[in-house]
Design an enzyme around this catalytic site. Structure first.
Site, PDB file in Angstrom:
ATOM      1  N   CYS A  40     -55.912  76.454   8.025  1.00 31.23           N
ATOM      2  CA  CYS A  40     -57.126  76.215   8.815  1.00 31.23           C
ATOM      3  C   CYS A  40     -57.641  74.802   8.554  1.00 31.23           C
ATOM      4  CB  CYS A  40     -58.198  77.247   8.455  1.00 31.23           C
ATOM      5  SG  CYS A  40     -59.745  77.036   9.347  1.00 31.23           S
TER       6      CYS A  40
ATOM      7  N   CYS B 175     -65.527  76.247   5.869  1.00 30.16           N
ATOM      8  CA  CYS B 175     -65.840  77.579   6.371  1.00 30.16           C
ATOM      9  C   CYS B 175     -65.876  78.595   5.243  1.00 30.16           C
ATOM     10  CB  CYS B 175     -64.806  77.985   7.416  1.00 30.16           C
ATOM     11  SG  CYS B 175     -65.038  79.646   8.080  1.00 30.16           S
TER      12      CYS B 175
ATOM     13  N   CYS C 234     -62.339  99.795  -1.026  1.00 33.10           N
ATOM     14  CA  CYS C 234     -62.212  98.352  -0.793  1.00 33.10           C
ATOM     15  C   CYS C 234     -62.867  97.564  -1.921  1.00 33.10           C
ATOM     16  CB  CYS C 234     -62.820  97.967   0.554  1.00 33.10           C
ATOM     17  SG  CYS C 234     -64.590  98.366   0.695  1.00 33.10           S
TER      18      CYS C 234
ATOM     19  N   CYS D 185     -59.157  80.457  15.070  1.00 28.88           N
ATOM     20  CA  CYS D 185     -59.219  80.897  13.679  1.00 28.88           C
ATOM     21  C   CYS D 185     -57.856  81.452  13.304  1.00 28.88           C
ATOM     22  CB  CYS D 185     -60.304  81.966  13.507  1.00 28.88           C
ATOM     23  SG  CYS D 185     -60.383  82.664  11.847  1.00 28.88           S
TER      24      CYS D 185
ATOM     25  N   GLU E 129     -69.460 112.992   7.990  1.00 25.48           N
ATOM     26  CA  GLU E 129     -69.896 111.620   8.267  1.00 25.48           C
ATOM     27  C   GLU E 129     -71.403 111.625   8.536  1.00 25.48           C
ATOM     28  OE1 GLU E 129     -70.603 107.940   8.866  1.00 25.48           O
ATOM     29  OE2 GLU E 129     -68.529 108.431   8.353  1.00 25.48           O
TER      30      GLU E 129
ATOM     31  N   GLN F  83     -60.561  99.722  10.738  1.00 29.06           N
ATOM     32  CA  GLN F  83     -60.010  98.746   9.810  1.00 29.06           C
ATOM     33  C   GLN F  83     -59.595  97.464  10.538  1.00 29.06           C
ATOM     34  OE1 GLN F  83     -60.162  98.809   6.677  1.00 29.06           O
ATOM     35  NE2 GLN F  83     -60.336 100.951   6.062  1.00 29.06           N
TER      36      GLN F  83
ATOM     37  N   CYS G  90     -62.902  82.406   4.545  1.00 28.13           N
ATOM     38  CA  CYS G  90     -61.776  82.633   3.628  1.00 28.13           C
ATOM     39  C   CYS G  90     -62.036  81.882   2.325  1.00 28.13           C
ATOM     40  CB  CYS G  90     -60.466  82.129   4.235  1.00 28.13           C
ATOM     41  SG  CYS G  90     -59.978  82.939   5.767  1.00 28.13           S
TER      42      CYS G  90
ATOM     43  N   ASP H  18     -63.418 107.967   1.339  1.00 26.09           N
ATOM     44  CA  ASP H  18     -63.308 106.578   1.808  1.00 26.09           C
ATOM     45  C   ASP H  18     -64.715 106.007   1.949  1.00 26.09           C
ATOM     46  OD1 ASP H  18     -62.465 104.156   2.764  1.00 26.09           O
ATOM     47  OD2 ASP H  18     -61.846 104.890   4.737  1.00 26.09           O
TER      48      ASP H  18
END
Length: 451
Positions: free
Chosen positions: A74, A80, A409, A161, A334, A284, A83, A382
């Protein structure tokens, strides 16, 4: 120790990467975190914040580059904030993520001698199926869209991007120009004035269908006309939507989304199933890697078609439905009503009749299962990054399923929750990581437990 002052310039060698993405080195027996560095770099850094045992530095110069340092894909990688690791060779990224999980399990979970499989590698670029850009005007009045500069709210304008699906790049430039031509006012978060806040682009990785969503404080003049033009100019766009968010908040989306032209959802295939995905649906970001992790779950769980399975934090059924194909019965829990509606629709779309979805707090729904005499063989977790609420784990331990698959995560909160489960009699058998977010410090994994 002398010479530890804010603003001081130090030279150090970077030895590691932190779970927030910074390089980690030592100077005078103190840990120093320096962004934009790579293990093996010898750097000169200015200390910006200091504590008694550690500090944070700004990279001034790479004195000796590491063999693991690469040229970023990039052109604005140094600015930026999207990342953190574009300058890190991909093999080194995978190694750092693997070590991140091991260290969290050992340090926080007190778990040693655990099999942490190698991280499932991804395509390191062009993997994101969704991009949501804040909007602003440049000094000359043109429309900007991009991500914020690292640790600031200064917008870095992008025309493409490298980590997003390349099929979205042509839209970014042209949609910015169309917004410019329409003369729509852009939102100023400091003054809470203006209308248009964000541009969101979402694509089905396998189908190529695209949703274009604008987030605004109020309706936009002639949006219906512009929406029809977008549908005509870009055949892959199946819907143009407007999300209204008038609140003084950093949250991107408001509670109401309407379809302006086309349809309110795109269709995607996932592990061979059909899913309808709306602008605000959680799905995801990395479709291919999510499919690989689901396949790893199917292999490890080895469902025989006799099991009752409960999926906690089930969302729109992303995990529930693939598992339901091989189980006797699947129950999804949920807290978001709209997600449950979509999960039910996705089950119908795939003619899966052995699924039931329920709205409510996980701990309450799990307690209701126990009261009704339903004892699942397997529970899938999850949760969001904060991990499971203690009340959820308490209710889970009352149910005491034979097996648990915990998808996470955040290795830190995963390790915390695994410690509690193992102390209650469960045994952690394996952890399978997968790289959902190349070029960043984030890593996804699923942990398997048996009682």
């Amino acid at each position: 120790m002398a010479g530890w002052q804010q603003g001081q310039t130090v030279e150090l060698t970077i030895n590691d990467l932190s779970n927030r993405g910074d390089g980690v080195g030592r100077w005078d027996d103190r840990v120093v975190f320096v962004a934009d560095t790579v293990p093996g770099d010898r750097v000169r850094s200015r200390l910006t914040h200091i504590k008694p045992t550690h500090g944070f530095g700004k990279l001034l110069e790479v004195l000796e580059p590491s063999p693991q340092r690469v040229r970023p894909a990039c052109i604005v990688a140094d600015k930026c904030g999207g990342c953190q690791w574009q300058q890190v060779a991909y093999a080194a990224q995978l190694a750092a993520k693997h070590q991140q999980i091991i260290e969290a399990l050992q340090r926080i979970g007190g778990l040693t001698d655990i099999l942490v499989e190698p991280v499932l590698a991804a395509e390191p670029l062009a993997y994101r199926n969704k991009a949501t850009y804040p909007l602003a005007r440049s000094s000359n009045g043109t429309v900007k869209a991009g991500y914020y500069r690292k640790r600031s709210h200064q917008l870095i304008n992008l025309n493409q991007c490298p980590v997003q699906d390349t099929r979205l790049d042509p839209l970014l430039v042209s949609v910015k120009q169309d917004i410019q031509n329409r003369g729509w006012s852009l939102y100023d978060e400091t003054k809470h004035r203006g209308k248009l806040r964000h541009l969101s682009l979402r694509i089905g990785h396998h189908t190529g269908q695209i949703l274009l969503t604008l987030v605004s404080t109020e309706p936009l003049k002639d949006l219906d006309t512009q929406a029809q033009q977008w549908l005509e100019n870009y055949p892959d766009i199946v819907g143009v939507c407007l999300n209204l968010n008038a609140a003084k908040t950093n949250a991107i989306f408001g509670p109401k989304t309407d379809c302006v032209a086309g349809q309110l959802h795109l269709e995607e295939t996932f592990v061979g199933l059909r899913f309808q995905i709306r602008p605000t649906t959680f799905f995801q970001i990395n479709t291919v890697q999510a499919e690989r992790l689901v396949q790893a779950m199917l292999t490890e769980l080895n469902l025989q078609g006799t099991e009752t399975l409960v999926d906690v934090y089930c969302g729109v059924g992303t995990l529930t439905l693939p598992l339901a194909q091989r189980a006797a019965r699947c129950i999804g829990i949920e807290s978001q009503p709209e997600a449950v509606i979509q999960a039910q629709q996705n089950a119908t779309l795939n003619n899966l009749q052995n699924t039931n979805f329920y709205v409510g707090k996980a701990e309450i729904r799990l307690a209701e299962l126990l009261e009704s005499g339903i004892r699942p063989d397997i529970v899938v977790l999850d949760p969001p990054r904060k991990g499971c609420d203690p009340a959820v784990l308490s209710a889970l331990l009352q149910l005491r399923p034979e097996r648990i698959a915990y998808m996470s995560c955040n290795p830190t909160t995963l390790a915390r929750d695994l410690k509690l489960l193992c102390e209650a009699g469960y045994r952690l058998t394996k952890v399978q990581p997968a790289d959902f977010f190349p070029q960043t410090a984030h890593v996804e994994c699923v942990a398997f437990l048996v009682v």
